[in-house]
Design an enzyme around this catalytic site. Structure first.
Site, short mmCIF file in Angstrom:
data_model
loop_
_atom_site.label_atom_id
_atom_site.label_comp_id
_atom_site.label_asym_id
_atom_site.label_seq_id
_atom_site.Cartn_x
_atom_site.Cartn_y
_atom_site.Cartn_z
N HIS A 129 0.87 -1.18 0.00
CA HIS A 129 0.00 0.00 0.00
C HIS A 129 0.91 1.23 0.00
CE1 HIS A 129 -2.73 2.98 1.88
NE2 HIS A 129 -3.72 2.23 1.46
N ASP A 206 3.02 -4.42 8.08
CA ASP A 206 1.84 -3.59 7.90
C ASP A 206 0.64 -4.52 8.10
OD1 ASP A 206 -0.41 -2.37 6.91
OD2 ASP A 206 0.53 -1.60 5.09
N GLN A 209 -4.60 -4.85 7.11
CA GLN A 209 -5.63 -5.79 6.64
C GLN A 209 -5.65 -7.07 7.44
OE1 GLN A 209 -7.95 -4.99 4.65
NE2 GLN A 209 -7.11 -3.08 3.87
N LYS A 232 -10.61 -0.43 10.72
CA LYS A 232 -10.82 -1.61 9.88
C LYS A 232 -11.22 -2.82 10.72
CE LYS A 232 -7.35 -0.22 6.46
NZ LYS A 232 -8.12 0.37 5.38
N CYS A 370 -4.87 2.40 -3.57
CA CYS A 370 -3.65 2.99 -3.00
C CYS A 370 -2.48 2.01 -3.10
CB CYS A 370 -3.86 3.42 -1.54
SG CYS A 370 -5.14 4.64 -1.34
N1 C6P Z 1 -6.32 0.51 2.85
C1 C6P Z 1 -8.18 0.10 1.36
O1 C6P Z 1 -9.28 0.36 0.88
P1 C6P Z 1 -5.03 3.82 7.18
O2 C6P Z 1 -5.61 4.64 6.08
O3 C6P Z 1 -3.85 4.49 7.83
O4 C6P Z 1 -6.05 3.34 8.16
O5 C6P Z 1 -4.50 2.46 6.50
C2 C6P Z 1 -3.59 2.53 5.45
C3 C6P Z 1 -3.33 1.16 4.90
C4 C6P Z 1 -2.08 0.61 5.06
N2 C6P Z 1 -1.79 -0.62 4.65
C5 C6P Z 1 -2.72 -1.40 4.04
C6 C6P Z 1 -2.35 -2.78 3.62
C7 C6P Z 1 -4.00 -0.88 3.83
O6 C6P Z 1 -4.91 -1.64 3.23
C8 C6P Z 1 -4.31 0.43 4.24
C9 C6P Z 1 -5.66 1.04 3.97
C10 C6P Z 1 -7.67 0.91 2.51
O7 C6P Z 1 -7.49 -0.82 0.93
C11 C6P Z 1 -7.80 2.38 2.26
S1 C6P Z 1 -6.74 2.94 0.97
#
Ligand code: C6P
Length: 413
Positions: A129, A206, A209, A232, A370
């Site tokens: 991401h 990370d 997910q 999430k 993203c």
């Molecule tokens: N992915 C998706 O629709 P934040 O925005 O900080 O809570 O998470 C960022 C992030 C980081 N790593 C991974 C693997 C992610 O999937 C995400 C967030 C969402 O896939 C929003 S772009």
């Protein structure tokens, strides 16, 4: 009331905990399949937000009065809930942040500032991401370090043998997704950590997910950092977690300066507070942390092992049903997957697919998620992505399949 799970996974009972699922969208019963973007919230979480502002609101770690002490106790208890949720050794290894993005930026800035120099290397993977790419690029630009990328195969699996060859004394950190948001690949993170540690290289996972879908045990994984987001996993937005081994966090300089992160301040010199306060400058997201604790209680009551097993079965069903539609190409066909089904369909742009499904009350995400580099790797600009949670059902997947068929009729005649 929490839904206490008995022997069988009673999804209809679970669904009653999520008031938003009763809603109609475009005259249809909402089918929410955008859980990788953010999950829906159970009533206990919604109630806890209300309760916090009605009964507990005060600043933490600052007041001697009743409410401040109450809020402080609840805030500190939430940290212990997170510690237990991921099996961290110490509660001070849990740093509250705004989310995964801030957690990774914290490490890139603080660990990077201390340990990364010109000529050093940071390893990420081809399926990251942007949150796990851009902070490292910024660090590399500022230090003269080099970003290296673990390649993936056509199924969306990391090439572990190639990764092993990339390890050398210049590598200062490996940062990879536990579970890919764009492909659904569940990476062999234990193996990655073992390999990196055999070269004394720390590993950041990370977990944005993974944390909502799998039981996370940071001590069993032996990862050095683990980042995830509350929103999430049934919690509020604006709250997240950075887990770090205390040995490393203690060596790292503060990320931001301000209230609460200091031991003493004079104009000549400031000394810093101990963990976790050192990394939590300013008034934190108190309600967010407390309510994240409530979300964790809720997830524990459902049982992460049961969530994982149920969602595994759901993803298997979705892969079979959606994969059978003529013209569908599933992007991300790794052997180990969870929760995410990304696909393209001949002749229909994913955005058009998303719009047609929305007419049917079905929420999916369309776009690059993203994760532009992984889209490029597959030679596509975007995918349509259905992402599942434990409150989704087989009937919703059948409705998704019907919605896709409708899109085919509209666009391909
Ligand atoms: N992915 C998706 O629709 P934040 O925005 O900080 O809570 O998470 C960022 C992030 C980081 N790593 C991974 C693997 C992610 O999937 C995400 C967030 C969402 O896939 C929003 S772009």
């Amino acid at each position: 009331m929490l839904t206490v799970m008995k022997a069988n996974f009673d999804v209809q009972q679970i669904r009653k905990d999520f008031p938003i699922l009763k809603q109609e969208v475009n005259g249809r019963q909402l089918i929410y399949l955008d859980n990788a973007a953010t999950s829906q919230k159970p009533q206990v979480v919604i109630d806890a937000i209300n309760r916090y502002y009605k009964e507990q609101n005060a600043n933490v770690h600052r007041g001697v009065h009743f409410l401040s002490q109450l809020a402080t106790r609840e805030y500190d208890d939430a940290r212990v809930k997170v510690q237990r949720f991921i099996n961290a050794a110490e509660s001070h290894e849990i740093i509250f942040t705004r989310g995964t993005t801030e957690s990774i930026n914290l490490v890139a800035y603080s660990y990077g500032r201390k340990f990364v120099r010109e000529g050093d290397e940071i390893i990420i993977s081809a399926m990251e991401h942007h949150s796990n790419i851009v902070p490292w690029q910024i660090l590399c630009e500022q230090t003269g370090a080099k970003l290296r990328v673990i390649p993936i195969n056509d199924d969306g699996e990391l090439l572990i043998d190639e990764f092993a060859l990339m390890l050398n004394p210049r590598v200062k950190l490996v940062a990879v997704a536990h579970l890919s948001n764009a492909l659904g690949t569940l990476n062999p993170v234990k193996r990655i950590i073992e390999l990196a540690h055999s070269h004394d290289i720390p590993v950041l996972l990370d977990g944005a997910q993974a944390a909502p879908h799998l039981k996370i045990d940071v001590r069993d994984l032996d990862c050095d950092f683990y980042a995830f987001s509350g929103h999430k996993m049934c919690g509020p937005t604006g709250i997240g977690v950075l887990y770090g081994k205390s040995e490393l966090l203690n060596m790292m300089p503060p990320f931001m300066g301000g209230g609460d992160m200091i031991a003493s301040v004079t104009f000549e010199k400031t000394t810093y507070n101990v963990l976790p306060a050192k990394f939590e400058a300013g008034t934190p997201h108190i309600e967010g942390a407390i309510v994240l604790g409530v979300a964790i209680d809720y997830l524990n009551s459902v049982g992460l092992d049961r969530v994982a097993a149920y969602e595994h079965e759901l993803l298997g069903y979705a892969t079979e049903v959606i994969g059978a539609i003529p013209g569908i190409k599933i992007i991300g066909t790794a052997r180990e997957k969870a929760s995410v089904l990304s696909f393209t369909l001949d002749g229909i742009h994913p955005h058009d697919m998303g719009t047609i499904l929305d007419q049917e009350g079905i929420a999916i995400r369309a776009g690059h998620h993203c994760a532009q580099p992984v889209m490029k790797r597959f030679g596509i600009p975007a995918t349509a992505r259905a992402s599942f949670a434990f409150y989704n059902t087989r009937e919703e997947i059948d409705a998704l399949a019907e919605g896709i068929q409708k899109a085919v009729e509209v666009f391909n005649g």
